[in-house]
Write a protein that holds these residues in place. Structure first.
Motif, short mmCIF file in Angstrom:
data_model
loop_
_atom_site.label_atom_id
_atom_site.label_comp_id
_atom_site.label_asym_id
_atom_site.label_seq_id
_atom_site.Cartn_x
_atom_site.Cartn_y
_atom_site.Cartn_z
N ARG A 71 1.26 -1.13 0.03
CA ARG A 71 0.07 0.43 -0.18
C ARG A 71 0.89 1.71 0.06
N ASP A 72 0.56 2.14 -0.31
CA ASP A 72 0.49 3.81 -0.56
C ASP A 72 -0.04 4.46 0.54
N ASN A 73 0.27 4.58 1.14
CA ASN A 73 -0.67 5.76 2.26
C ASN A 73 -0.68 7.28 2.24
N ALA A 74 0.17 7.45 1.37
CA ALA A 74 -0.06 8.77 0.92
C ALA A 74 -1.10 8.65 -0.51
N LYS A 75 -1.04 7.91 -0.98
CA LYS A 75 -2.50 8.09 -1.90
C LYS A 75 -3.82 7.02 -1.77
N ASN A 76 -3.54 6.48 -0.70
CA ASN A 76 -4.68 6.08 -0.57
C ASN A 76 -5.07 4.98 -1.20
N THR A 77 -4.00 4.37 -1.49
CA THR A 77 -3.76 3.08 -2.74
C THR A 77 -3.58 2.12 -2.02
N VAL A 78 -3.60 0.67 -2.42
CA VAL A 78 -3.52 -0.30 -2.10
C VAL A 78 -3.29 -0.92 -3.46
N TYR A 79 -1.92 -2.21 -3.60
CA TYR A 79 -1.58 -3.07 -4.97
C TYR A 79 -2.10 -4.39 -4.83
N LEU A 80 -1.94 -5.48 -5.90
CA LEU A 80 -1.55 -6.75 -5.27
C LEU A 80 -0.68 -7.24 -7.20
N GLN A 81 0.13 -7.05 -6.26
CA GLN A 81 1.29 -7.84 -7.97
C GLN A 81 1.30 -9.23 -7.22
N MET A 82 0.66 -9.91 -8.60
CA MET A 82 -0.01 -11.13 -9.23
C MET A 82 1.23 -11.97 -10.47
N ASN A 83 1.80 -12.03 -9.68
CA ASN A 83 3.36 -13.26 -9.77
C ASN A 83 2.78 -15.11 -10.56
N SER A 84 2.96 -15.72 -11.88
CA SER A 84 3.00 -17.00 -11.73
C SER A 84 1.93 -17.32 -11.84
N LEU A 85 1.12 -16.44 -12.50
CA LEU A 85 0.26 -16.88 -12.44
C LEU A 85 -0.68 -17.77 -12.96
N LYS A 86 -1.81 -18.73 -12.62
CA LYS A 86 -2.76 -19.64 -12.97
C LYS A 86 -3.68 -20.08 -13.38
N PRO A 87 -4.53 -20.34 -14.52
CA PRO A 87 -5.45 -20.56 -15.11
C PRO A 87 -6.63 -20.25 -13.84
N GLU A 88 -6.55 -21.11 -12.86
CA GLU A 88 -7.19 -21.41 -11.08
C GLU A 88 -7.68 -19.67 -10.82
N ASP A 89 -6.90 -18.57 -11.19
CA ASP A 89 -6.64 -17.02 -10.88
C ASP A 89 -7.67 -16.74 -11.23
N THR A 90 -8.13 -16.89 -12.87
CA THR A 90 -9.57 -16.37 -13.16
C THR A 90 -10.42 -15.98 -12.73
N ALA A 91 -10.77 -14.82 -12.38
CA ALA A 91 -12.12 -13.85 -11.28
C ALA A 91 -12.32 -13.61 -11.80
N VAL A 92 -13.25 -12.32 -11.17
CA VAL A 92 -13.60 -10.58 -10.67
C VAL A 92 -12.70 -10.25 -9.59
N TYR A 93 -11.84 -9.93 -9.33
CA TYR A 93 -11.15 -9.04 -8.39
C TYR A 93 -11.72 -7.89 -7.71
N TYR A 94 -12.58 -8.05 -6.84
CA TYR A 94 -12.80 -6.81 -5.88
C TYR A 94 -11.84 -6.40 -4.25
N CYS A 95 -11.83 -5.10 -4.76
CA CYS A 95 -11.17 -3.99 -3.38
C CYS A 95 -11.92 -4.21 -2.44
N TYR A 96 -11.49 -3.77 -1.49
CA TYR A 96 -11.99 -3.92 -0.06
C TYR A 96 -11.69 -2.81 0.63
N ALA A 97 -12.02 -1.72 1.33
CA ALA A 97 -11.87 -1.00 2.48
C ALA A 97 -12.32 -1.60 3.31
N ASP A 98 -11.92 -0.86 4.69
CA ASP A 98 -12.65 -0.73 6.32
C ASP A 98 -11.92 0.98 6.60
#
Length: 122
Positions: A71-98
């Protein structure tokens, strides 16, 4: 009002990488946690990774050692680096925040992004 805007999804071949971003905007007073969930067709929405305000993180077992949340607190931003992706990772990805919001920080709610499609071809 608080909004979450995601970006970075797409189509990639197995073994490839993608980086998702999610920025929170609006009347953000503080962010207690941010993370990513995913939902494949016909399945429930499951936690992928989450990062707490203190910096602790947790991952689904299926993505450990392949995905990294940051995350970058100054930008209120979260990142997800996804490596070695597999077909089973296929999905709709939703960001969540509390998020605690409002000028005085008196409101605390869960927020969701609109979702971004990640498709991994074999």
């Amino acid at each position: 009002q608080v909004q979450l805007v995601e970006s970075g999804g797409g189509l990639v071949q197995a073994g490839g990488s993608l980086r998702l971003s999610c920025a929170a905007s609006g009347s953000v007073f503080s962010i207690n946690a941010m993370g990513w969930y995913r939902q494949a067709p016909g399945k429930q929405r499951d936690l992928v990774a989450r990062i707490m305000s203190g910096g602790s993180v947790n991952y689904a077992d299926s993505v450990k050692d392949r995905f990294t949340i940051s995350r970058d607190n100054a930008k209120n931003t979260v990142y997800l680096q996804m490596n070695s992706l597999k077909p089973e990772d296929t999905a709709v990805y939703y960001c969540y925040a509390d998020i605690t919001s409002g000028r005085l920080g008196l409101m605390r709610n869960d927020y969701w992004g609109q979702g971004t499609q990640v498709t991994v071809s074999s």
